[in-house]
Design a protein around this motif. Structure first.
Motif, short mmCIF file in Angstrom:
data_model
loop_
_atom_site.label_atom_id
_atom_site.label_comp_id
_atom_site.label_asym_id
_atom_site.label_seq_id
_atom_site.Cartn_x
_atom_site.Cartn_y
_atom_site.Cartn_z
N HIS A 202 0.78 -1.23 0.06
CA HIS A 202 0.00 -0.02 0.07
C HIS A 202 1.15 1.36 -0.05
N GLY A 203 2.12 1.20 -0.18
CA GLY A 203 2.79 2.17 -0.24
C GLY A 203 3.25 3.09 0.98
N ILE A 204 3.25 2.31 1.98
CA ILE A 204 3.22 2.87 3.55
C ILE A 204 4.45 2.94 4.05
N GLY A 205 5.17 3.70 4.59
CA GLY A 205 6.42 3.30 5.45
C GLY A 205 6.25 2.78 6.40
N HIS A 206 6.93 1.66 6.70
CA HIS A 206 7.10 0.78 8.13
C HIS A 206 6.79 1.68 9.41
N TYR A 207 7.60 2.76 9.39
CA TYR A 207 7.48 3.45 10.69
C TYR A 207 6.76 4.79 10.40
N ASP A 208 6.07 4.91 9.56
CA ASP A 208 5.31 6.34 9.27
C ASP A 208 3.66 5.97 9.34
N ALA A 209 3.21 4.83 9.78
CA ALA A 209 1.78 4.61 9.60
C ALA A 209 1.15 5.39 10.97
#
Length: 365
Positions: A83-90
């Motif tokens: 889903h194009g989401i940073g692992h640590y930016d959710a």
């Protein structure tokens, strides 16, 4: 988990990032993100957190817990990549979307809780607030548990008379002599597991050196066996605790005597090991899943009962149920099943009190 694992993991982390390879990181299950593209071709969000920014300080985790956290993080990372989401930016909304996907797969409530705990653990090690702990996520999990149900099934307790019947029948069922290594091992495994109310992982992790015998095994007077549990599921700090088992009036099914026999046979090292078809004990420690297999085999062959209703937990449940039926005070039952700190030893004036102030000190034992 020892520090060497994380030292090696961090060292490998720098190497993999410099080379641009992520396969090794995924195998380790480390929480590292690099620039990538999602499967639909859109640019992913780059949020690289250097290894030296991730703290591995804090209480050590059991190896099984660490393995679950790695698995949970890999699952989370794969969803973020898609889903194009940073692992640590959710944020919590992203976690909620992930949670919805887990729910669609009808995963067990405990499994989903484990996934969320994994995300929280890695976030907190990176010094970040975990979106998995947001109130909306807790409410969503409460709703899921209510609608799906926990799905947990209690193992049927193995009562004392049934245990004694199994122990007496083992040589006949297996068509082996009483001194055969498998007969000796299984008798000890079942009786000691029942009397100490230990979980299967704790039971198979015992070494001969963890047992201390006291008193006279012939007369059954003056003590029993003190079992030192180095670590358990409820003892993440590895403080260790002890379980004391007094001699039983029933000689053949007495856990102290069966443990003494097994300990003498093994000599040192793992108390419970595999036994091959030639009757030769192996060097490898018995796997915890083998405890359930052994319980179910004898339940079916000796008691002619449905083996699927029993598991390794039947030993622990058996002690609790039997003791309650025999009128043992709840405080003594709790002491027998819960982690009794090694500090507890100092509260007794004499070692004998460990055996006399015991759930199994009554006439029924």
């Amino acid at each position: 988990m020892n520090g060497n694992f994380f030292d090696d993991a961090n060292e490998g982390l720098h190497e993999d990032l410099n080379e641009g390879h992520l396969d090794g990181l995924r195998r380790l299950g480390l929480p590292v993100v690099d620039k990538r593209r999602s499967l639909d071709g859109r640019a992913g969000i780059a949020h690289l957190i250097p290894a030296n920014h991730v703290s591995f300080e804090g209480p050590a985790l059991a190896s099984s817990t660490m393995a679950k956290y790695r698995t949970g993080w890999i699952d989370w990372s794969a969803w973020c990549d898609l889903h194009g989401i940073g692992h640590y930016d959710a944020d919590h909304a992203d976690v909620h979307r992930w949670l919805e996907q887990l729910r669609k797969h009808n995963l067990a409530v405990a499994t989903v809780h484990g996934r969320l705990a994994a995300v929280s653990w890695w976030y907190e090690r990176a010094g970040l607030l975990s979106p998995a702990k947001h109130p909306t996520i807790r409410q969503a999990m409460a709703d899921y548990a209510r609608t799906r149900g926990t799905g947990s099934r209690q193992a049927r307790p193995l009562m004392l008379n049934d245990l004694r019947s199994i122990v007496a029948a083992i040589p006949t069922i297996l068509n082996l002599r009483h001194s055969h290594p498998r007969v000796v091992r299984d008798r000890c495994l079942l009786t000691l597991g029942w009397a100490t109310a230990r979980r299967s992982a704790e039971l198979v992790s015992l070494d001969v050196e963890d047992l201390a015998f006291h008193g006279d095994p012939d007369s059954g007077q003056g003590g029993g066996v003190v079992v030192h549990i180095n670590r358990s599921k409820t003892d993440q700090a590895s403080a260790g605790f002890v379980a004391a088992v007094p001699y039983s009036r029933h000689y053949n099914s007495c856990p102290v005597r069966t443990a003494m026999h097994q300990a003498r046979r093994q000599g040192s090292g793992p108390l419970f090991v595999g036994v091959n078809r030639h009757g030769q004990p192996q060097s490898k420690r018995l796997h915890r899943n083998s405890v359930t297999n052994i319980v179910q085999e004898y339940v079916e062959r000796v008691l002619s009962d449905d083996p699927t209703q029993y598991s390794s937990r039947s030993l622990r449940a058996g002690l609790v149920t039997e003791a309650a039926t025999q009128g043992v005070p709840g405080q003594l039952i709790k002491r027998a099943t819960g982690p009794s700190s090694t500090v507890t030893l100092t509260r007794y004036n004499h070692l004998d009190e460990l055996f006399t102030h015991n759930a199994m000190s009554g006439d029924w034992w």
